[in-house]
Structures are given as C-alpha cells and as structure tokens.
Design a protein around this motif. Structure first.
Motif, PDB file in Angstrom:
ATOM      1  N   SER A  51       0.912  -0.828  -0.052  1.00 24.58           N
ATOM      2  CA  SER A  51      -0.100  -0.511   0.132  1.00 24.58           C
ATOM      3  C   SER A  51       1.188   1.199   0.006  1.00 24.58           C
ATOM      4  CB  SER A  51      -1.258   0.495   1.142  1.00 24.58           C
ATOM      5  OG  SER A  51      -0.133  -0.183   2.265  1.00 24.58           O
ATOM      6  N   PRO A  55       1.940   1.836  -5.297  1.00 27.50           N
ATOM      7  CA  PRO A  55       0.823   3.869  -5.940  1.00 27.50           C
ATOM      8  C   PRO A  55       1.677   4.442  -6.986  1.00 27.50           C
ATOM      9  CG  PRO A  55       0.482   3.292  -3.804  1.00 27.50           C
ATOM     10  CD  PRO A  55       1.331   3.035  -4.048  1.00 27.50           C
ATOM     11  N   ARG A 114       6.432   4.520  -9.567  1.00 29.86           N
ATOM     12  CA  ARG A 114       5.235   4.245  -8.416  1.00 29.86           C
ATOM     13  C   ARG A 114       6.235   4.891  -6.932  1.00 29.86           C
ATOM     14  NH1 ARG A 114       1.942   0.159  -9.539  1.00 29.86           N
ATOM     15  NH2 ARG A 114       2.481  -1.013 -11.172  1.00 29.86           N
TER      16      ARG A 114
END
Length: 240
Positions: A51, A55, A114
């Motif tokens: 998490s 992203p 990311r």
C-alpha cells in the motif's frame, strides 16, 4: 519503512523469540501449500508494504541514474528542489538547486513510476530547505562542487571543471557569479550544514528550513507534471 508501535505490558509478556538461520535450506524445508517459511513470516506485512510502495505517481520518459560529473537523475532532482522552493514562502523561488549524488540511492525507471521507486531513490529523511548566501560563498561552493567532480545542480547553473577538481568557470542564470549579490539556493538540510564536502554552505547568511521531505517533494513533482524527463545538458563540463 519501519513502524514501531508501543505494546501493552500484557502483550510484551506474550512475546516469544527464536533464531532462524536464513540459508537456502530455509526454502527447501519450509515448503507447504501456503508457500515457504519466509513467505509465511512476511505475508502479514506484505499488504501494508504494498500500500505504501505500489501507488502509481506518473511516467518517466527515460530511465535515470545518478553519476558524476552530471547525470539525468541528479539534474532532475536538483530541478525538483528549485520547484519545491516556491512552497517555502520566504525567501522566494531559489536561484538554483543543489543535491548530492550520494543522496540518490537508486535509479528512476523508464515508464511507470511508483511511490516505492521514489522512496528507493531518496530513502533518507532529508528535508527541503533554502539558504541565503553571499556571492563570495557561492563561488566557494562551486569550488566545492568542482573538487568532488560534480554534484546535482539545477538548469540555471553551468560549470566548467578540470579532471583534477579545479573550477574553471561558473555561471548562474547565464551570468557570472556576482560576489556582492545574495543568492538563494534550494538544497537539503544535510548539505545546508556543510556536509558531504559542501563546506561553503555552512557560511550561509540564513537557512530557511521546512518539514517537507525530499522524497515528498519528488512525489509531488511527478503528480503535478504527470510525465517527467531529464537528460545530460552540459551543466557540468569536464575540460581536459
């Protein structure tokens, strides 16, 4: 990323420890329907790490690495610091940016970028700051940069140095450095203290700190621009 959470006395009493030797035998002995032993140990933490790391922030048109005297990644990182200096309020947008090559610990991938990619590039908790410094000390700083064979400097700067680490010429914004003028440099708190050979920064008239991590500034820049790019532009030229 490590998180340390306080435990109650009862929970502390229930903790049991053991020693696991990490060798190839661990995988061979730990096979089961749910994966090997190492996977079972780490699985409770995987979703939390994913998490944080997975992203998507944006795209990079090129792969970037950091190297002296100049490199795409160090150029980009220094430009990010100038961009981030606007958010400091005072003393306004920096005249140029400076980041140390040693602080860039990984490469930027080509394609999808990311959050984890940025955290690997800038894993330390260095913070963005600005320094107000006299032109005489800016010249000394350029000599510091020449002495180590180059650092990450923003697009406003052009340096010519020798292979032996001598400074031949330096300009900021296309002009020779004015010894009597004040300059604002966007950098990181670690360098602002005069570390990593950048001793001239310790002579700054004033330091403008912030709570913004360098990694956060990089992420915000990618989110704002969506697509990033950087190339070698002749910011630091070694003259034989």
């Amino acid at each position: 990323m490590l998180l340390f959470l306080p435990l109650s006395v009862a929970a502390q009493r229930q903790i049991r420890t053991s020693r696991i030797e990490v060798t190839s035998a661990l995988d061979a002995q730990g096979k089961s329907g749910t994966g090997n032993l190492a996977e079972r140990i780490l699985s409770p933490y995987k979703s939390g790490v994913d998490s944080v790391m997975k992203p998507v922030l944006g795209q990079s048109l090129v792969g970037m690495s950091a190297a002296r005297p100049e490199s795409p990644l160090s150029n980009w990182a220094a430009d990010v610091l100038v961009w981030a200096s606007d958010s400091l309020g005072r003393p306004g947008r920096a005249d140029f940016g400076l980041v140390n090559i040693g602080g860039l610990r990984n490469s930027m991938p080509k394609g999808v970028v990311r959050r984890g990619d940025v955290l690997l590039i800038s894993p330390f908790r260095n913070r963005v700051c600005a320094v107000l410094i006299k032109g005489t000390h800016v010249l000394a700083l350029m000599r510091n940069i020449a002495r180590v064979g180059g650092e990450g400097i923003s697009k406003e700067v052009r340096l010519e140095i020798t292979p032996q680490g001598d400074l031949l010429s330096a300009t900021v914004g296309g002009r020779p450095i004015d010894a009597n003028r004040d300059y604002v440099i966007a950098t990181i708190d670690y360098l602002a203290e005069g570390n990593d050979g950048m001793t001239a920064l310790a002579d700054a008239e004033k330091v403008y700190p912030s709570r913004r991590l360098v990694s956060e500034a990089m992420m915000d820049y990618i989110l704002a621009h969506k697509v990033i790019d950087a190339r070698i532009e002749g910011r630091v030229t070694v003259v034989e």
